[in-house]
Scaffold this motif. Structure first.
Motif, PDB file in Angstrom:
ATOM      1  N   GLN A 166       0.833  -1.205   0.000  1.00  0.00           N
ATOM      2  CA  GLN A 166       0.000   0.000   0.000  1.00  0.00           C
ATOM      3  C   GLN A 166       0.863   1.249   0.000  1.00  0.00           C
ATOM      4  O   GLN A 166       0.611   2.203  -0.746  1.00  0.00           O
ATOM      5  CB  GLN A 166      -0.912   0.011   1.239  1.00  0.00           C
ATOM      6  CG  GLN A 166      -2.135  -0.857   1.151  1.00  0.00           C
ATOM      7  CD  GLN A 166      -3.043  -0.671   2.354  1.00  0.00           C
ATOM      8  OE1 GLN A 166      -3.141   0.410   2.915  1.00  0.00           O
ATOM      9  NE2 GLN A 166      -3.705  -1.738   2.773  1.00  0.00           N
ATOM     10  N   TYR A 218       2.554   1.729  -3.327  1.00  0.00           N
ATOM     11  CA  TYR A 218       1.602   2.204  -4.342  1.00  0.00           C
ATOM     12  C   TYR A 218       1.389   3.707  -4.224  1.00  0.00           C
ATOM     13  O   TYR A 218       1.349   4.426  -5.240  1.00  0.00           O
ATOM     14  CB  TYR A 218       0.276   1.459  -4.173  1.00  0.00           C
ATOM     15  CG  TYR A 218      -0.809   1.916  -5.113  1.00  0.00           C
ATOM     16  CD1 TYR A 218      -0.795   1.563  -6.466  1.00  0.00           C
ATOM     17  CD2 TYR A 218      -1.855   2.723  -4.655  1.00  0.00           C
ATOM     18  CE1 TYR A 218      -1.793   1.986  -7.335  1.00  0.00           C
ATOM     19  CE2 TYR A 218      -2.850   3.160  -5.522  1.00  0.00           C
ATOM     20  CZ  TYR A 218      -2.811   2.786  -6.852  1.00  0.00           C
ATOM     21  OH  TYR A 218      -3.801   3.228  -7.711  1.00  0.00           O
ATOM     22  N   VAL A 219       1.255   4.211  -3.006  1.00  0.00           N
ATOM     23  CA  VAL A 219       1.066   5.655  -2.795  1.00  0.00           C
ATOM     24  C   VAL A 219       2.311   6.419  -3.229  1.00  0.00           C
ATOM     25  O   VAL A 219       2.215   7.476  -3.865  1.00  0.00           O
ATOM     26  CB  VAL A 219       0.737   5.956  -1.317  1.00  0.00           C
ATOM     27  CG1 VAL A 219       0.661   7.459  -1.069  1.00  0.00           C
ATOM     28  CG2 VAL A 219      -0.577   5.303  -0.913  1.00  0.00           C
ATOM     29  N   LEU A 251       2.749  10.904   4.686  1.00  0.00           N
ATOM     30  CA  LEU A 251       1.584  11.035   3.803  1.00  0.00           C
ATOM     31  C   LEU A 251       0.702  12.199   4.231  1.00  0.00           C
ATOM     32  O   LEU A 251       0.185  12.954   3.388  1.00  0.00           O
ATOM     33  CB  LEU A 251       0.781   9.731   3.799  1.00  0.00           C
ATOM     34  CG  LEU A 251       1.497   8.476   3.290  1.00  0.00           C
ATOM     35  CD1 LEU A 251       0.549   7.282   3.278  1.00  0.00           C
ATOM     36  CD2 LEU A 251       2.089   8.698   1.898  1.00  0.00           C
ATOM     37  N   GLU A 280      -7.432  12.974  -1.702  1.00  0.00           N
ATOM     38  CA  GLU A 280      -7.149  11.565  -2.009  1.00  0.00           C
ATOM     39  C   GLU A 280      -6.019  11.015  -1.142  1.00  0.00           C
ATOM     40  O   GLU A 280      -6.164   9.950  -0.522  1.00  0.00           O
ATOM     41  CB  GLU A 280      -6.800  11.424  -3.486  1.00  0.00           C
ATOM     42  CG  GLU A 280      -6.521   9.981  -3.899  1.00  0.00           C
ATOM     43  CD  GLU A 280      -6.018   9.877  -5.318  1.00  0.00           C
ATOM     44  OE1 GLU A 280      -6.386   8.911  -6.009  1.00  0.00           O
ATOM     45  OE2 GLU A 280      -5.232  10.762  -5.736  1.00  0.00           O
ATOM     46  N   ILE A 281      -4.895  11.734  -1.072  1.00  0.00           N
ATOM     47  CA  ILE A 281      -3.762  11.210  -0.293  1.00  0.00           C
ATOM     48  C   ILE A 281      -4.049  11.278   1.198  1.00  0.00           C
ATOM     49  O   ILE A 281      -3.565  10.454   1.978  1.00  0.00           O
ATOM     50  CB  ILE A 281      -2.453  11.959  -0.647  1.00  0.00           C
ATOM     51  CG1 ILE A 281      -1.249  11.126  -0.175  1.00  0.00           C
ATOM     52  CG2 ILE A 281      -2.428  13.365  -0.032  1.00  0.00           C
ATOM     53  CD1 ILE A 281       0.069  11.573  -0.755  1.00  0.00           C
ATOM     54  N   CYS A 289      -7.040  10.721   2.525  1.00  0.00           N
ATOM     55  CA  CYS A 289      -7.863   9.520   2.767  1.00  0.00           C
ATOM     56  C   CYS A 289      -7.007   8.251   2.758  1.00  0.00           C
ATOM     57  O   CYS A 289      -7.231   7.335   3.558  1.00  0.00           O
ATOM     58  CB  CYS A 289      -8.963   9.421   1.707  1.00  0.00           C
ATOM     59  SG  CYS A 289     -10.232  10.685   1.850  1.00  0.00           S
ATOM     60  N   LYS A 290      -6.015   8.192   1.854  1.00  0.00           N
ATOM     61  CA  LYS A 290      -5.126   7.030   1.802  1.00  0.00           C
ATOM     62  C   LYS A 290      -4.271   6.924   3.066  1.00  0.00           C
ATOM     63  O   LYS A 290      -3.997   5.817   3.549  1.00  0.00           O
ATOM     64  CB  LYS A 290      -4.234   7.119   0.569  1.00  0.00           C
ATOM     65  CG  LYS A 290      -4.956   6.806  -0.741  1.00  0.00           C
ATOM     66  CD  LYS A 290      -4.024   6.920  -1.940  1.00  0.00           C
ATOM     67  CE  LYS A 290      -4.761   6.571  -3.229  1.00  0.00           C
ATOM     68  NZ  LYS A 290      -3.903   6.700  -4.423  1.00  0.00           N
ATOM     69  N   LYS A 316      -6.568   5.573   5.740  1.00  0.00           N
ATOM     70  CA  LYS A 316      -6.810   4.154   5.454  1.00  0.00           C
ATOM     71  C   LYS A 316      -5.599   3.312   5.837  1.00  0.00           C
ATOM     72  O   LYS A 316      -5.739   2.211   6.400  1.00  0.00           O
ATOM     73  CB  LYS A 316      -7.140   3.983   3.974  1.00  0.00           C
ATOM     74  CG  LYS A 316      -7.473   2.556   3.571  1.00  0.00           C
ATOM     75  CD  LYS A 316      -7.767   2.457   2.080  1.00  0.00           C
ATOM     76  CE  LYS A 316      -8.022   1.009   1.670  1.00  0.00           C
ATOM     77  NZ  LYS A 316      -8.281   0.890   0.206  1.00  0.00           N
ATOM     78  N   PHE A 317      -4.397   3.823   5.544  1.00  0.00           N
ATOM     79  CA  PHE A 317      -3.163   3.107   5.879  1.00  0.00           C
ATOM     80  C   PHE A 317      -3.028   2.953   7.393  1.00  0.00           C
ATOM     81  O   PHE A 317      -2.677   1.871   7.889  1.00  0.00           O
ATOM     82  CB  PHE A 317      -1.967   3.876   5.307  1.00  0.00           C
ATOM     83  CG  PHE A 317      -0.633   3.257   5.628  1.00  0.00           C
ATOM     84  CD1 PHE A 317      -0.174   2.153   4.925  1.00  0.00           C
ATOM     85  CD2 PHE A 317       0.165   3.783   6.637  1.00  0.00           C
ATOM     86  CE1 PHE A 317       1.054   1.579   5.220  1.00  0.00           C
ATOM     87  CE2 PHE A 317       1.402   3.219   6.931  1.00  0.00           C
ATOM     88  CZ  PHE A 317       1.844   2.118   6.219  1.00  0.00           C
TER      89      PHE A 317
END
Length: 396
Positions: A95, A98-99, A212, A250-251, A253-254, A257-258
């Motif tokens: 994950q 990918y980011v 992030l 977007e980042i 939220c990622k 989520k991470f």
């Protein structure tokens, strides 16, 4: 392109490979290594527990056995935690990779590279501390032999002084003293590597999660720069606003989520770890004060070392949890302090999405019970001191 495995987590990879817990390329030899190491760790806990069965149990003796046995169980928990969740650890790294592959400019790469440098620095610092602690713990029972060679002290007396971790192997402990010592030192080495490897891996993931959030803040800051919209018509300006705000959201939220995936992966183990740390800390603090009064310097140093390791472990893990909260809050403050009123109406609605999410503080949950923070560290320490006070008052 950044390769996290070889550039940011290379030291963590080496430590995890040494104990067979690196989540990639699990051969039959590695599986055999895992079973062997896990068996060594759990056998040491069992042989300490059997001492309660074969010997007369007083309150002080039970506390003495449990102070080291519960600490040894930390090795088992942390080892098992990464063993059974190896596929989820691999997903965490994937994950994150990918980011990182979707980063947009040099400044964002710089932020992530700084996270990688901080991860390597923390790993090397913790490894140096672990090596020093291991060397001290191994040397502690050996120095009477060294002293005995110089002063010609009786060997049976040396061996009785050297054993500070109570075990029962159902054999003549004087005859097999050096084999027992070898088993103990092997457990110390494997256990120290386990705590260092797993702990620094978790810290590294948390540091990159902070990175992030920092990138999300950076993207919010770049949205309102005036030079970006020089000589741009209103229609294109609105499109640029929406696109850049979308990337920031977007980042963000990622990142959330991470963090949620990280906490949910080890939820049950973290809960058990909290209980073990609190109990072990209180027992070892009791052992410190008890051995001060008895004048047993070696046992005092052993309990002091164990209590220090637990305190450090609890502090670092709670500190990185506090940092995640702070960096998430900074995203909210950046959005709030930006000149959002100059943005088109549709872009203002997107900014409102971050403001609404930021109004509720995000915290890294540990074990589904408590929140990782400096306040949590203070609470856990106070709880341990309370248990110690109860035990100490009962003795008096």
């Amino acid at each position: 392109m950044i390769c996290l495995e070889t550039q940011h987590f290379n030291h963590n990879r080496t430590l995890l490979l040494a104990i067979g817990l690196w989540p990639y390329q699990k051969s039959k030899l590695v599986r055999l290594q895992i079973i062997l190491f896990f068996g060594i760790l759990i056998s040491f806990v069992i042989f300490q527990f059997t001492a309660l069965i074969t010997r007369r149990c007083t309150v002080n003796f039970i506390i003495k056995v449990f102070s080291t046995m519960i600490f040894s169980s930390l090795y088992v928990i942390m080892y098992n935690m990464f063993w059974i969740n190896s596929h989820r650890v691999r997903n965490l790294l994937e994950q994150l990779q990918y980011v990182c592959n979707e980063l947009q400019d040099e400044n964002e790469y710089t932020i992530i590279k700084k996270c990688g440098n901080n991860t390597k620095f923390c790993t090397l610092t913790c490894t140096a501390f672990a090596i020093c602690s291991t060397f001290f713990a191994i040397l502690l029972p050996i120095w009477p032999q060294i002293l005995g060679t110089v002063l010609h002290i009786n060997e049976s007396r040396i061996q009785s002084q050297a054993i500070h971790i109570t075990t029962e192997y159902f054999v003549d402990q004087n005859k097999y003293f050096y084999l027992i010592l070898l088993h103990t030192n092997t457990v110390i080495c494997i256990g120290a590597t386990t705590l260092t490897a797993t702990g620094t891996m978790l810290i590294g993931c948390a540091i990159h999660a902070c990175g992030l959030f920092r990138i999300a803040s950076y993207r919010m800051e770049q949205i309102m720069t005036t030079k970006m919209f020089k000589n741009v018509n209103l229609k294109d300006r609105a499109m640029i606003y929406n696109k850049k705000i979308f990337y920031a959201i977007e980042i963000h939220c990622k990142a959330i989520k991470f963090c949620e995936f990280l906490s949910s992966t080890f939820k049950g183990s973290f809960f058990l770890l909290i209980i073990i740390c609190v109990i072990s800390l209180s027992l070892n603090i009791y052992g410190i004060f008890q051995n001060i009064s008895l004048g047993d310097k070696e046992a005092f140093l052993l309990h002091l070392l164990l209590a220090s390791i637990i305190l450090l472990y609890m502090f670092v893990l709670n500190y990185v949890g506090q940092e995640i909260t702070n960096y998430n809050n900074y995203v909210y403050f950046t959005a709030y302090n930006s000149r959002w009123y100059n943005a088109p109406l549709q872009a203002q609605k997107l900014i409102l999405f971050i403001l609404l999410k930021g109004s509720r503080t995000y915290n890294l949950n540990i074990g589904g019970v408590i929140v990782a923070s400096l306040e949590c560290f203070a609470t856990l320490t106070k709880t341990s001191m309370s248990y110690f006070t109860v035990m100490y008052s009962m003795e008096e």
